[in-house]
Every structure is written in structure tokens, then in C-alpha cells.
Design a protein around this motif. Structure first.
Motif, PDB file in Angstrom:
ATOM      1  N   ILE A   1     -33.792  38.223  55.508  1.00 41.21           N
ATOM      2  CA  ILE A   1     -34.674  38.733  56.569  1.00 41.21           C
ATOM      3  C   ILE A   1     -36.074  38.148  56.393  1.00 41.21           C
ATOM      4  O   ILE A   1     -36.374  37.512  55.372  1.00 41.21           O
ATOM      5  N   GLN A   2     -36.916  38.394  57.367  1.00 38.51           N
ATOM      6  CA  GLN A   2     -38.240  37.752  57.392  1.00 38.51           C
ATOM      7  C   GLN A   2     -39.036  37.983  56.112  1.00 38.51           C
ATOM      8  O   GLN A   2     -39.738  37.091  55.636  1.00 38.51           O
ATOM      9  N   THR A   3     -38.940  39.199  55.545  1.00 35.77           N
ATOM     10  CA  THR A   3     -39.748  39.492  54.357  1.00 35.77           C
ATOM     11  C   THR A   3     -39.222  38.775  53.114  1.00 35.77           C
ATOM     12  O   THR A   3     -39.857  38.834  52.063  1.00 35.77           O
TER      13      THR A   3
ATOM     14  N   SER B   1     -28.028  40.059  59.270  1.00 35.88           N
ATOM     15  CA  SER B   1     -28.665  40.591  58.062  1.00 35.88           C
ATOM     16  C   SER B   1     -28.359  42.062  57.821  1.00 35.88           C
ATOM     17  O   SER B   1     -28.580  42.554  56.711  1.00 35.88           O
ATOM     18  N   TYR B   2     -27.906  42.762  58.855  1.00 34.47           N
ATOM     19  CA  TYR B   2     -27.773  44.222  58.749  1.00 34.47           C
ATOM     20  C   TYR B   2     -26.315  44.646  58.912  1.00 34.47           C
ATOM     21  O   TYR B   2     -25.511  43.937  59.520  1.00 34.47           O
TER      22      TYR B   2
ATOM     23  N   TRP C   1     -35.187  35.364  66.644  1.00 36.44           N
ATOM     24  CA  TRP C   1     -35.896  35.882  65.470  1.00 36.44           C
ATOM     25  C   TRP C   1     -35.868  34.818  64.364  1.00 36.44           C
ATOM     26  O   TRP C   1     -36.375  35.043  63.266  1.00 36.44           O
TER      27      TRP C   1
ATOM     28  N   PHE D   1     -37.060  46.403  59.061  1.00 36.95           N
ATOM     29  CA  PHE D   1     -36.615  45.577  57.937  1.00 36.95           C
ATOM     30  C   PHE D   1     -35.852  46.373  56.875  1.00 36.95           C
ATOM     31  O   PHE D   1     -35.146  45.777  56.063  1.00 36.95           O
ATOM     32  N   GLU D   2     -36.027  47.693  56.847  1.00 36.75           N
ATOM     33  CA  GLU D   2     -35.380  48.459  55.789  1.00 36.75           C
ATOM     34  C   GLU D   2     -34.140  49.201  56.289  1.00 36.75           C
ATOM     35  O   GLU D   2     -33.721  50.201  55.706  1.00 36.75           O
TER      36      GLU D   2
ATOM     37  N   ARG E   1     -28.610  46.991  54.812  1.00 38.72           N
ATOM     38  CA  ARG E   1     -28.389  45.542  54.802  1.00 38.72           C
ATOM     39  C   ARG E   1     -26.906  45.199  54.633  1.00 38.72           C
ATOM     40  O   ARG E   1     -26.155  45.899  53.958  1.00 38.72           O
TER      41      ARG E   1
END
Ligand code: SF4
Ligand code: SF4
Ligand code: FES
Length: 480
Positions: free
Chosen positions: A434-436, A417-418, A323, A282-283, A286
Motif C-alpha cells: 500500500i502507499q505507506t 492489498s486488502y 491508485w 490504509f489500516e 490486509r
């Protein structure tokens, strides 16, 4: 159902329960270190003692079967004196370095010292020192001085992960937990569970080492997207009231650690190491600006351009993301599926060296919501996409698409997202959250639907896919 009496109160126990289990299930607390509900009984820490009424000695409750009419006392003078003595013994050579220990705040040794001992050590002897910060594996440090030799970690590798990677060597006050020479802990993809089940701060996560005191963090319930098991996890991040005034504001919106969230229907109390490493997913860098043919544009302009392309297309094809949450996939279906020939894309594939599958948790499909997408778009949608010869537009949502395989001449709308080279190759690129940064549900391989909650706010320059699909659908414009 045998009836037993705990502190004089009648309790209906299960036939195969121990006194410790019956007590915990009925609201009587008995302390324990070495007992764990998923592991065999070792009976070595001796803190769980109780007194059978009429006897002048104490016995461990984690290995005492319930029997009809048994009367036990969990808090008699004898039990209290024994617990105090046991705590004195367990802390005899313990360094009591709670001030620098990552387990502080979650450590049962701290809690039990406060509850059952509360006195300084009675020993006049110098403490026996042992290895501080022994490299147990690439992921785990072991502080042998803090280890109370409960053997939970050893039993985990024998009984749950079955790597047999850990053992205890030597005897008495020179006993040491060590990794086996021929079965390194690094090869065990479930190794980090020993950090959670260690009742003290002996087993330490290297990525989390000295990163934050746990009381500055809060857990947000989530779902690991690392495979179609969809393990329930807690994503830990800084509480708003403890935000740092740091030059790098990301410190307040980053993932500090990921731990299992017990879910008997999916993962029990365990997760694999990939689930611990979600920050690496996730990190990543982005994509936070919309693009048109590689040039930055406002999000609203990109949405309008995507809507126009969809409006003008005669034979559009969509590759949707597995996803995507159930809510996002439903939003796509509702707003756009009538216009597109739709295929479900596998966003992530197994990485080199990654365990493909096993009989504990890990599954071969490295995506969280293939089952949710299948339920909405049908089994046929999961096959390799077949592009009609006159395909004039492809909407690609998420990662894992090889742009070289897209039909030549077709326009491309890309949602990702990335940062990726493909972002600039699309006719319209729209960055998505993103999911978070959102809440939703995934359906796992067995049909279990699990919820994930939002940890952080999304950047204002990226869209939420769930709202975006209505906004890019031809017809009255919406606002993402
Ligand atoms: S390292 Fe932790 S889990 Fe392992 S034996 Fe020591 S105290 Fe128990
Ligand atoms: S088994 Fe799958 S879902 Fe569970 S933690 Fe590992 S990668 Fe994530
Ligand atoms: S919990 Fe019973 S002896 Fe350790």
C-alpha cells in the motif's frame, strides 16, 4: 518597496505588508497568537507588540502597516516588559495542565511562556474555571480552560470553510467558544483544521486524544489519495527509537495522525477531514498471502502462475489502478501494456454522505492519480471497459472492480492489498503493498506532481507492483 528599520537594521518591505509580516519575512521573530497568514487580522492577543522608536508606548505589529522610514524595536525593555505582562494576563486563568495536554511540544503558549515570561503567576486570586472537555463535535473536544480566545477557530469557519459553525459567547472571563446551534461543526468537512491552528491545546482531536506525545512521533511527507486534489500531508507515526515493547507490534507501525503539509501549489495549509482519516483507509484488514483459486500459495508460485496465464492468453485485457503511482503505472506500461488492451479503473467512488466537490479543496474524482494514468494510457483508457468477445484473461489491479461484469470464462489475475471475497475468486491472487509501504508520485487534476515517501516496511509476503510487473511479464523471469 518601503524601507523600514527593525532594531536598527534596514529591511525592504512589500508595500502592503504589516510590520509583523515584514519582520518574519526578514528573519526577525515577533511572537503572535491570534494572527494567521490566511485569516483576517483580529488583533486581540496583544503579544505581537513592538515599539516605534521615540514613542513611550507599544503597539501591535500584526495590524501596523509598513511606512517608509519606520523605525521599530522588537526587543526593547518596554516590549519585553509588555510581553511578560501579556503572558501573565493570558495565563491568568489557564490551567497549565501541559502534562496531560496533547498540544504539549507544539504549543506556542508553552514556548512563549519560556521565552518571554518564565515566572510563576503573580495573581493571588483563584483561577476562574471553565468547561473541560466540551463536545464541540463528533471529532473535536474543546477545553475552554486552555482557550486564550484568539478567535482563530471562529475566523476559520467564517472565512475559509464558510460553515460559520463557531462563535464566542459571553464576555470577559466567562467567554466561551461554542458551536452555532443551527450550523453544527460536524457538517463542516474542513473542521479539523481548527485543531492545527489553535495556538494552544484547547481544540483536541478525538481520534488522537492521549494517543502519543508528539515528540515520540515523526512526520513522513505523503499525498492524500482521497480525491484528485492530492493534498500534501504529513503522516505521523512512531519514531524507531521510541518503539513500544507491546504485545501488539502494530502499535509501532500504525498511523497516529495525519496533518496538512503546506503546499501553495495544491492545498495551501489546509486539508479536509477525509485526509485526516487515512488510517481508516490504509489500516483495513490486509491481504498478505498469495492465492491460487482460493488456496494459499507462496508468492513466487503465484507470480509464476500469473506469468504463465499471461503467456498463454491470446486476448488479455487489463484494468489498471488509478491508485497506482506514476512509477507503478509506467512499470506496467513498459512491461505489459504491449500485450494487454488496457483500461484505467476508478478504484474508489464517493461514499454515501460524502461531500462530492466544493470550491475550496474537495474534488469529485475520489482517486489520486487519474491524471497520471491518463497521461500514460490516454483519455480513451478512462472509459468503461469494452471486452472483446474472445477475451481470455483479465488482469485486475486494485479495488473498485465488479467481478460480475468480467467476461464469463476469462481467467482472472487479481492484484489487491486488502481482504476481499474477490481475492479467492481469482485464478491467481497476488497481494501488493500500500502507499505507506512505498515511495512514489501522483499527478493531480491540475498536473502538479507530488511525492509520497515510505512510512513502514511492507510485509515480506506481499509484492511491490512496480517490480511485480516485470516479474509477471512473459520472458526472462524477474524477482519482485
Ligand atoms: S479554541 Fe483555540 S483557536 Fe479557538 S479561540 Fe480558543 S485558543 Fe483560539
Ligand atoms: S481535498 Fe481531497 S486530497 Fe485533499 S485532503 Fe481532502 S480528500 Fe484528501
Ligand atoms: S498577533 Fe497581533 S494581536 Fe495577536
Amino acid at each position: 518597496m518601503p524601507e523600514i528599520f527593525i532594531n536598527g537594521q534596514p529591511v525592504q518591505a512589500e508595500a502592503n505588508q504589516t510590520v509583523l509580516q515584514a519582520a518574519l519575512a526578514n528573519g526577525f521573530y515577533i511572537p503572535y497568537f491570534c494572527w494567521h497568514k490566511e485569516l483576517s487580522i483580529a488583533g486581540n492577543c496583544r503579544i505581537c507588540t513592538v515599539q516605534v522608536e521615540g514613542r513611550s508606548w507599544v503597539e501591535i505589529s500584526c495590524n501596523m502597516p509598513v511606512t517608509e522610514g519606520l523605525h521599530v524595536l522588537t526587543d526593547s525593555d518596554l516590549v519585553r516588559a509588555h510581553r511578560k505582562a501579556t503572558m501573565q494576563f493570558i495565563t491568568l486563568n489557564h490551567p497549565v495542565d501541559c502534562g496531560i495536554c496533547d498540544k504539549a511540544g507544539e504549543c506556542t503558549l508553552q514556548d512563549y511562556h519560556f521565552a518571554y515570561n518564565g515566572s510563576p503567576s503573580v495573581s493571588r486570586e483563584p483561577k476562574v474555571h471553565a468547561t473541560k472537555f466540551h463536545d464541540l463535535s463528533e471529532r473535536i473536544l474543546l477545553d475552554n480552560e486552555r482557550c486564550i480566545l484568539c478567535s482563530r477557530c471562529v475566523r476559520f469557519t467564517r472565512e475559509i470553510s464558510k460553515s460559520n459553525a463557531l462563535g464566542i459567547k459571553n464576555r470577559g472571563d466567562v467567554s466561551l467558544v461554542r458551536a452555532a446551534d443551527d450550523s453544527p461543526l460536524d457538517a463542516d468537512p474542513y473542521s479539523d483544521n481548527v485543531i492545527d491552528i489553535c495556538p494552544v491545546g484547547a481544540l483536541l482531536s478525538k481520534p488522537f486524544l492521549h494517543k502519543a506525545r508528539v515528540w515520540y512521533l515523526k512526520p513522513t511527507p505523503s499525498v492524500c489519495p482521497g480525491c484528485e486534489r492530492g493534498c500534501s500531508v504529513n503522516i505521523w507515526h512512531r519514531k524507531a527509537e521510541w518503539h513500544l515493547r507491546a504485545l501488539d507490534p502494530k502499535q509501532n507501525t500504525s498511523i497516529a495522525r495525519v496533518t496538512p503539509l503546506e503546499n501553495p501549489a495544491v492545498n495551501g495549509p489546509w486539508i479536509c477531514n477525509k485526509g485526516r482519516d487515512l488510517a481508516q483507509v490504509f489500516e483495513r484488514a490486509r491481504a498478505d498471502h498469495a492465492l491460487q483459486k482460493g488456496k494459499p500459495v507462496a508468492l513466487e508460485a503465484a507470480i509464476a502462475a500469473a506469468r504463465k496465464l499471461i503467456e498463454e492468453a491470446t486476448h488479455p485485457v487489463a484494468l489498471v489502478s488509478n491508485w497506482g503511482s506514476n512509477e507503478e503505472l509506467s512499470a506496467f506500461k513498459e512491461s505489459l501494456a504491449g500485450r494487454f488492451t488496457t483500461f484505467v479503473k476508478r478504484d474508489h467512488s464517493p461514499q454515501p454522505g460524502e461531500r462530492l466537490e466544493d470550491d475550496l479543496l474537495i474534488l469529485a474524482d475520489k482517486n489520486p492519480n487519474t491524471a497520471g494514468a491518463r497521461a500514460l494510457f490516454g483519455e480513451e483508457s478512462l472509459r468503461e471497459p469494452l471486452y472483446p468477445a474472445d477475451t481470455d484473461l483479465v488482469l485486475v489491479w486494485g479495488e473498485g472492480c465488479n467481478f460480475a461484469t468480467l467476461p464469463a470464462g476469462a481467467k482472472v489475475v487479481f492484484l489487491n492489498s486488502y481482504l476481499a471475497p474477490e481475492n479467492g475468486h481469482a485464478d491467481v491472487f497476488i497481494p501488493v503493498s500500500i502507499q505507506t509501504e512505498r515511495a512514489g508520485h501522483y499527478t493531480n487534476f491540475a498536473g502538479v506532481v507530488s511525492a509520497f515517501e515510505r512510512c513502514f516496511a511492507k510485509p515480506s509476503t506481499v509484492a511491490d507492483a512496480q517490480e511485480l510487473f516485470a516479474a509477471i511479464a512473459p520472458g526472462p523471469a524477474g524477482t519482485p
